[in-house]
Design a protein around this motif. Sequence first.
Motif, short mmCIF file in Angstrom:
data_model
loop_
_atom_site.label_atom_id
_atom_site.label_comp_id
_atom_site.label_asym_id
_atom_site.label_seq_id
_atom_site.Cartn_x
_atom_site.Cartn_y
_atom_site.Cartn_z
N VAL A 171 0.84 -1.20 0.00
CA VAL A 171 0.00 0.00 0.00
C VAL A 171 0.88 1.24 0.00
O VAL A 171 2.02 1.20 0.44
CB VAL A 171 -0.95 0.02 1.22
CG1 VAL A 171 -1.88 -1.16 1.21
CG2 VAL A 171 -0.17 0.05 2.52
N ASN A 172 0.32 2.34 -0.51
CA ASN A 172 1.08 3.59 -0.49
C ASN A 172 0.71 4.39 0.76
O ASN A 172 -0.14 3.99 1.55
CB ASN A 172 0.87 4.38 -1.78
CG ASN A 172 -0.56 4.85 -1.98
OD1 ASN A 172 -1.38 4.83 -1.07
ND2 ASN A 172 -0.86 5.26 -3.18
N GLU A 198 -8.53 -4.63 4.66
CA GLU A 198 -7.43 -3.80 4.15
C GLU A 198 -7.47 -2.41 4.75
O GLU A 198 -6.43 -1.86 5.13
CB GLU A 198 -7.47 -3.73 2.63
CG GLU A 198 -7.05 -5.02 1.97
CD GLU A 198 -7.14 -5.00 0.46
OE1 GLU A 198 -7.15 -3.89 -0.13
OE2 GLU A 198 -7.18 -6.08 -0.13
N GLN A 213 -0.94 7.00 1.05
CA GLN A 213 -2.30 7.51 1.02
C GLN A 213 -3.32 6.42 1.39
O GLN A 213 -4.51 6.67 1.45
CB GLN A 213 -2.65 8.07 -0.37
CG GLN A 213 -1.95 9.36 -0.71
CD GLN A 213 -0.49 9.16 -1.06
OE1 GLN A 213 -0.11 8.17 -1.68
NE2 GLN A 213 0.35 10.09 -0.65
N SER A 235 2.21 -0.93 -9.50
CA SER A 235 0.83 -0.74 -9.95
C SER A 235 0.58 -1.29 -11.34
O SER A 235 -0.44 -1.92 -11.59
CB SER A 235 0.49 0.75 -9.95
OG SER A 235 0.56 1.26 -8.66
N THR A 273 -12.06 -5.63 1.64
CA THR A 273 -12.00 -4.17 1.63
C THR A 273 -11.94 -3.62 3.05
O THR A 273 -11.13 -2.74 3.35
CB THR A 273 -13.21 -3.58 0.88
OG1 THR A 273 -13.27 -4.17 -0.41
CG2 THR A 273 -13.10 -2.08 0.74
N GLN A 312 -3.82 3.56 -0.37
CA GLN A 312 -4.33 2.84 -1.54
C GLN A 312 -3.58 1.52 -1.70
O GLN A 312 -2.35 1.49 -1.69
CB GLN A 312 -4.14 3.67 -2.80
CG GLN A 312 -4.87 4.99 -2.77
CD GLN A 312 -4.42 5.91 -3.89
OE1 GLN A 312 -3.24 5.98 -4.21
NE2 GLN A 312 -5.37 6.60 -4.49
N THR A 313 -4.33 0.45 -1.87
CA THR A 313 -3.73 -0.86 -2.07
C THR A 313 -3.18 -0.95 -3.48
O THR A 313 -3.89 -0.70 -4.45
CB THR A 313 -4.76 -1.97 -1.83
OG1 THR A 313 -5.28 -1.83 -0.50
CG2 THR A 313 -4.14 -3.34 -1.99
N ARG A 314 -1.91 -1.31 -3.60
CA ARG A 314 -1.26 -1.45 -4.89
C ARG A 314 -1.11 -2.92 -5.29
O ARG A 314 -1.02 -3.24 -6.47
CB ARG A 314 0.10 -0.77 -4.89
CG ARG A 314 0.00 0.72 -4.73
CD ARG A 314 -0.78 1.28 -5.86
NE ARG A 314 -0.85 2.73 -5.79
CZ ARG A 314 -1.73 3.42 -6.44
NH1 ARG A 314 -2.63 2.83 -7.19
NH2 ARG A 314 -1.74 4.73 -6.35
#
Length: 112
Positions: A8-9, A32, A11, A104, A29, A13-15
Motif C-alpha cells: 500500500v502507499n 485492508e 495515502q 501498480s 476491503t 491505496q492498495t497497490r
Amino acid sequence: MIKFFLMVNKQGQTRLSRYYEHIEINKRTLLEAEVIKNCLSHSKDQCSFIEYKDFKLVYRQYAALFVVVGINETENEMAVYELIHNFVEVLDKYFSRVSELDVSFSVSEIHL
C-alpha cells in the motif's frame, strides 16, 4: 502461515494484494482499510509487528510503499520481516529501482 500479502502507499491505496485464505471481497476491503490504518498510524520508532484480531501484522516501509503481511500466531515474525526485505530486493533488481508505479502497472507479471 501467511494469510495475506499487501503493498500500500502512504495515502492508503492498495497497490498489490494476495490472499492465501478465502475471504469474501467485501470483507477484504474492510480488512485492508483497518490493516492500513493500523500500520500507517505507527511511527518509524515503533515496532513493525502488530497484534490484530486473531493474527499478527508484520510490515516494513520502503519510501512511499508499505509492505504488510498477515500471519497466524505461530509464525516467526522476524522470518517474515526478512521475507519482506528479500521480496523488495528482488523487485528492485527485476524493475531496476522499483517504484510504486512499477508495482501498480506490472503486477500481472508477478506471480506470488
